[in-house]
Design a protein around this motif. Sequence first.
Motif: not given
Length: 236
Positions: A178-192
């Motif tokens: 899926g698209g979850t890991l497609a944008d590292e910046e967006v994903f890291q923003a959720f993790l942080n």
Amino acid sequence: DVSRIETSNIIGILPGQVEDAGALIVLAHWDHLGDECRPADASDRLCNGAVDNASGLAVMVEAVRLAAREGPMDRDLIVLATSAEELGLLGAEAFVADPPVPLPTIVAGFNIDTVAIAPRGAPVVILGAGETPLDYGISEVARSLGREVLPSELQAQFIRRQDGWVFLREGVSTVMVGGTLADEEVFQAFLNGPYHGPEDEFSAEMELGGAAEDTLLHAELIRYFGSTTTYPGLGD
């Protein structure tokens, strides 16, 4: 401190129409941390899980509904909601230790986790790319929906941190797509940010565009890999 809880996986099976064709499995974890991740005197102890992983459960249920409305597939479809993922993938471990069907008969598996992050139009990432014979079929399905499949630098970091790893470790071809890991910046923003905290709750601003597209993607993946015509079997 040691505490003990009782919990369960939830398993459903939609029978296929071709004998000895094996099974397909889709899974998503239903548990979260509840009030266990904040001190007792915190003003808000409830650590919610709207994205991680109510969104994954919603995508799984709707994708199965969409796939099943076209009629029975050749293969059995196992629908699994795992528990105790947040405690160390324990529900997945329990499943592979006592599966309802022999593990070698499961020809493909798709874990769905933390999907309400990517916007509509995000490319597809295969967490587990290169580890299974599923990549070609996934790419074909993604292209049929107008979506591009791209690699991710996050694979090594996250492949062992999700339920699909337990199945993959046991020889079951299982990936997270899926698209979850497609944008590292967006994903890291959720993790942080909201990840594993009280802020991971539903709001009108929650990004659902990518989740909607991933729902359609998984419905097509279920049909593709549930068919002995489009996917004859392991290694083919």
